[in-house]
Design a protein around this motif. Structure first.
Motif, PDB file in Angstrom:
ATOM      1  N   PRO A  61      68.935   5.935   9.748  1.00  0.00           N
ATOM      2  CA  PRO A  61      68.360   7.251  10.035  1.00  0.00           C
ATOM      3  C   PRO A  61      66.971   7.102  10.645  1.00  0.00           C
ATOM      4  N   GLY A  62      66.687   7.937  11.617  1.00  0.00           N
ATOM      5  CA  GLY A  62      65.359   7.914  12.215  1.00  0.00           C
ATOM      6  C   GLY A  62      65.210   6.885  13.318  1.00  0.00           C
ATOM      7  N   THR A  63      66.224   6.064  13.541  1.00  0.00           N
ATOM      8  CA  THR A  63      66.088   5.040  14.575  1.00  0.00           C
ATOM      9  C   THR A  63      66.529   5.558  15.934  1.00  0.00           C
ATOM     10  N   GLN A  70      71.572  18.832  15.417  1.00  0.00           N
ATOM     11  CA  GLN A  70      72.682  19.641  15.951  1.00  0.00           C
ATOM     12  C   GLN A  70      73.710  18.759  16.662  1.00  0.00           C
ATOM     13  N   ASP A  71      73.246  17.669  17.296  1.00  0.00           N
ATOM     14  CA  ASP A  71      74.213  16.752  17.915  1.00  0.00           C
ATOM     15  C   ASP A  71      75.140  16.190  16.860  1.00  0.00           C
ATOM     16  N   TYR A  72      74.514  15.827  15.729  1.00  0.00           N
ATOM     17  CA  TYR A  72      75.308  15.210  14.672  1.00  0.00           C
ATOM     18  C   TYR A  72      76.445  16.134  14.254  1.00  0.00           C
ATOM     19  N   TYR A 470      76.058  15.550   5.926  1.00  0.00           N
ATOM     20  CA  TYR A 470      74.601  15.622   5.954  1.00  0.00           C
ATOM     21  C   TYR A 470      74.092  14.705   7.062  1.00  0.00           C
ATOM     22  N   TYR A 471      73.147  15.228   7.823  1.00  0.00           N
ATOM     23  CA  TYR A 471      72.580  14.461   8.932  1.00  0.00           C
ATOM     24  C   TYR A 471      71.771  13.279   8.405  1.00  0.00           C
TER      25      TYR A 471
END
Ligand code: HEM
Ligand SMILES: [Cu+2]
Lengths: 586, 218
Positions: A61-63, A70-72, A470-471
């Motif tokens: 996450p965050g990379t 929203q893409d996810y 969950y994103y």
């Protein structure tokens, strides 16, 4: 027209001559099957890429800054819907159904070839509409593959404008295509079998596809009804599903609609849908196991009855997806009971597969490896289904990764393993070329072990309470650090599995171009499709005379026979005699 | 949903009955030899195809009606006042169905002109029915935007539109049959089409009557 499919061929029927009529605007079931398969696998690859992107986000996450929340959501939704409907349903029924039904039943073609052709083109249109939603303002819908209202069509959900509308329209078109194809499959099985091919002599592949098609014909209307009503809620402001909602500080025009009604309709379709995918896989895997173990399928009649029982029961279990939806708790009790009952015929099938292998002369060919792999993954996913079928166990597990693990084992990995097994098995007939076995084995082991590495840990995540959809998890007390490392490991496995599919594609292309020429019946199988005069079969399949069937589809290793298989169309040898019981003679 | 469950139970019943009738208990591993009779139903595949299609359409309408019944009890529901023209339309559709049946009988008795006249009559009555439905649409709500007001009215639009589309599909087949008449096809070759058309028309009449009954009484 239809009688062409059934009759012996007195006068030559008009074979198409131009390239266009032969390979594109074709009414030949084999060409249509390949067209279906190519389109389905191509969209399937899109869905595979989407899952890779999702995994990158979850594992690290965050990379990857280009993946926004929203893409996810859009990736999840499109991934799920494509895999379930546009890949698996289309491939099993439009692809394998089209190819195998006429050949295995001894027919020249489907009974309504023109409608069959239209079915493919309409399916292609559905796919194009779906793909178009990637390019409209707002992008595709991000409502989750279950498309629950109200969020599916309220502002704030990605693609709540055009994206969802295109999704619903595409589903509607798909259902039209499916109905046209489905009428063909069912009518062909009922009406166009060759002499001697009674229902109880049909290979289980045909049984599975036949029953799945009936389920589809009765269940897809539920999806159509929900799609139509949701489209109206979204475009004309009706209130079928939409209750009074405050959205972004404003009251919307809807009033009194019922989101629960949508869930009922959706799952009335949705649960049979899982068996629309599962039953063809059950059928095909039975044939693969029997052929490559050189042994008759154990309990043929029970296998057929189990297919029918599962088909019927699958219409009365839908609300096990709704235990947490706030419906009447007594319903939960009822649906838990029916859900556990459906496990009985399912378990019977599993026992029979294992017993088919028992003391068989097992040939560990590539298709066989995939078939055996299926038994593992299916038992695994079936057992977690029993957990989830119980209301009290489901409540804490619902909407966690446990559910994700369950349904991926049972309707993701398992049917996909069968798809691969089936492709490796029938490829020599379809193309006239053999595969490279070694690469096939590499593909199998990477896929089998890789998917285990992906989904096994997910059960643990689910029991910890890690929520699905969950994103990013952020820092929460109940989620230990180990979860993050597990997620990273899962992502790496997922990338490896994705890479394994490149091996598959590479092998397929190389075999097509350079593969060894295939003999007509390389697996020494009994069923009719291996007995065609030409490989690959020509238009009309059987040359001048239709085959005549004398026996069931599983005469393997019959004592006294000169070979270890007797094709279905081989006349009875009086020396061998009838009335043997295949169940006990070994 | 219960309507739908009942329908699927019935449909499964039919399937199971059919399967049992086709000797699903046969021990196929014991008996070998060729059997001419494979348990196919001795009829044209088109007829089987039509019956299966009607099962699909029945499933569709059962689900719509189930949705109607469930939505009714939820909230913000007000009943629709049925425009009187729907009674006229229903009669017109009954007449269309009768005309289709007469086309079939005429064909059975070898009367080519009679069959054609009745068929065209049936087609025209069906078009009249559709026109009547459009009038009803107008009377129920002055504009499409009205349908957002009342769920019952929205259901009326959806159900009648779904029914109308199926009728239009039937008219397309009917049109092809008429043009085969015009092209001089033999009556014996047309009999199957006429039979199937009449069956489909009766079926759509039944669907409409059920839908109408639901709108009136549920
Ligand atoms: C022994 C048989 C099975 C039982 C008892 C069972 C039970 C369940 C239950 C109770 C759920 C709901 C979990 C939740 O949302 O909290 C579920 C989800 C699911 N099952 Fe099964 N299942 C079985 C077999 C299958 C099979 C054979 C398939 C597909 C081939 C399948 C596909 C799915 C899917 C796709 C979902 C998740 C749907 C979603 O929420 O997106 N299941 N299962
Ligand atoms: Cu389910």
């Amino acid at each position: 027209m239809a009688y062409v499919a059934i009759a012996d061929r007195d006068a030559p029927i008009h074979d198409p001559h131009t390239f266009f009529l032969k390979y594109i605007w074709s009414q030949d079931h084999k060409v249509i099957a390949i067209q279906y398969a190519i389109v389905a696998i191509s969209v399937g690859l899109v869905a595979l890429v989407l899952s890779g992107l999702m995994r990158l986000q979850l594992g690290f996450p965050g990379t990857f800054h280009f993946i926004e929340p929203q893409d996810y959501y859009q990736f999840i939704t499109m991934h799920g819907m494509i895999m379930v409907i546009y890949l698996l349903t289309a491939l099993f029924l439009g692809g394998f159904g089209n190819y195998l039904i006429p050949l295995m039943c001894g027919a020249r073609d489907m009974v309504f070839p023109y409608m069959n052709m239209l079915s493919f083109w309409v399916y292609l249109l559905a796919v194009l509409v779906l793909m178009a939603s990637f390019f409209v303002p707002g992008g595709p819908t991000g409502a989750g593959w279950t498309l629950y209202p109200p969020q599916a069509i309220t502002q704030g959900t990605p693609g709540a404008g055009l994206g969802i509308i295109l999704m619903l329209i595409s589903l509607g078109i798909f259902i039209v295509a499916f109905t046209m194809g489905g009428l063909n499959y069912v009518t062909t099985v009922l009406q166009a079998r060759c002499r001697g091919m009674t229902l109880m002599r049909m290979p289980l592949s045909v049984w599975g596809i036949f029953m799945a098609t009936i389920l589809g014909l009765l269940a897809f209307p539920a999806l159509l009804v929900s799609a139509v009503m949701m489209t109206l809620d979204s475009t004309l402001g009706t209130s079928f599903f939409m209750p009074a909602v405050m959205s972004l500080g404003e009251k919307l025009g809807h009033n009194g609609g019922s989101p629960l009604l949508f869930q009922h309709l959706f799952w009335f379709f949705g649960h049979p849908e899982v068996y629309i995918v599962a039953l063809p896989a059950f059928g095909i895997v039975s044939d693969l196991l029997s052929t490559h173990a050189r042994k008759n399928i154990f309990g043929y009649r029970m296998m057929v009855w189990a297919i029918i029982a599962i088909g019927g029961l699958s219409f009365v279990v839908w609300a096990h997806h709704m235990y947490v939806s706030g419906m009447n708790p007594y319903f939960g009790f009822f649906f838990a009971t029916t859900t556990l009952i459906i496990a009985i015929p399912t378990a019977i099938k599993v026992y029979n597969w294992v017993l088919t292998l028992w003391k068989g002369d097992i040939h560990l060919t590539v298709p066989m490896m995939f078939a055996i792999g299926f038994i593992f993954t299916f038992i695994h996913g079936g057992l977690t289904g029993l957990f989830l079928g119980n209301v009290t166990v489901d409540l804490p597990l619902s909407d966690t990764y446990f559910v994700v693990a369950h349904f991926h084992m049972v309707m993701g990995v398992s049917p996909i393993l069968v798809v691969f097994g089936a492709i490796y098995h029938w490829f020599p007939k379809i193309t006239g070329r053999m595969w490279n076995q070694k690469l096939g084995m590499v593909h199998f082991w990477m896929t089998f072990l890789g998917t285990y590495a992906i989904y096994l840990p997910m059960h643990y995540l689910g029991i910890l309470g890690v929520p699905r959809r969950y994103y990013a998890l952020g820092n929460t007390d109940f989620i230990p650090d180990s979860v993050h490392s597990i997620n990273a490991a899962i992502t790496i496995s997922a990338l490896i599995v994705a890479a394994a599919q490149l091996v598959f594609l590479f092998n397929m292309i190389m075999s097509l171009r350079k593969g060894e020429k295939a003999p007509p019946n390389p697996w020494r199988a009994t069923t009719l499709e291996w007995q065609t005069p030409d490989t690959p079969p020509k238009h009309g399949n059987w040359g001048p005379k239709l085959p005549v069937v004398h026996r069931w589809a599983y005469d393997y290793s019959v004592p006294g026979a000169k070979e270890d298989f007797i094709p279905q169309n081989e006349p009875v040898d009086p020396k061998l005699g009838a009335g043997r019981d295949h169940g006990t003679h070994r | 949903m219960s309507n739908t469950v009942i329908f699927t139970a019935l449909a499964s019943g039919v399937i199971v009955w059919f399967l049992i009738a086709s000797r699903l208990t046969a021990k196929s591993w014991e008996s070998q030899d060729e059997k001419g009779d494979v348990g196919a139903i001795h009829t044209a595949p088109e007829r089987i195809g039509l019956w299966i299609f009607m099962a699909v359409v029945t499933s569709l309408f059962s689900l719509f009606i189930s949705a109607y019944a469930m939505r009714m009890h939820v909230g913000a529901w007000c009943h629709i006042t049925i425009p009187n023209i729907l009674w006229v339309n229903s009669l017109v559709l009954v007449a269309a169905s009768i005309a289709m049946q007469r086309a079939r009988w005429a064909a059975d008795h070898g009367s080519r002109s009679g069959a054609r006249a009745a068929l065209v009559m049936g087609g025209m009555l069906s078009v009249a029915f559709l026109a009547g439905q459009l009038v009803a649409w107008q009377q129920v709500g002055p504009s499409v935007y009205f349908i957002s007001g009342s769920p019952a009215i929205a259901f009326f639009y959806v159900l009648s539109a779904a029914h109308g589309l199926h009728l239009i599909g039937g008219l397309w087949v009917l049109g092809r049959t008429v043009s085969r008449f015009a092209a001089g096809a033999e009556l014996v070759d047309l009999r199957l089409s006429l039979q199937l058309c009449s069956v489909y028309w009766h079926f759509l009449l039944l669907v409409w009557l059920v839908v109408f009954g639901v709108l009136l009484y549920l």
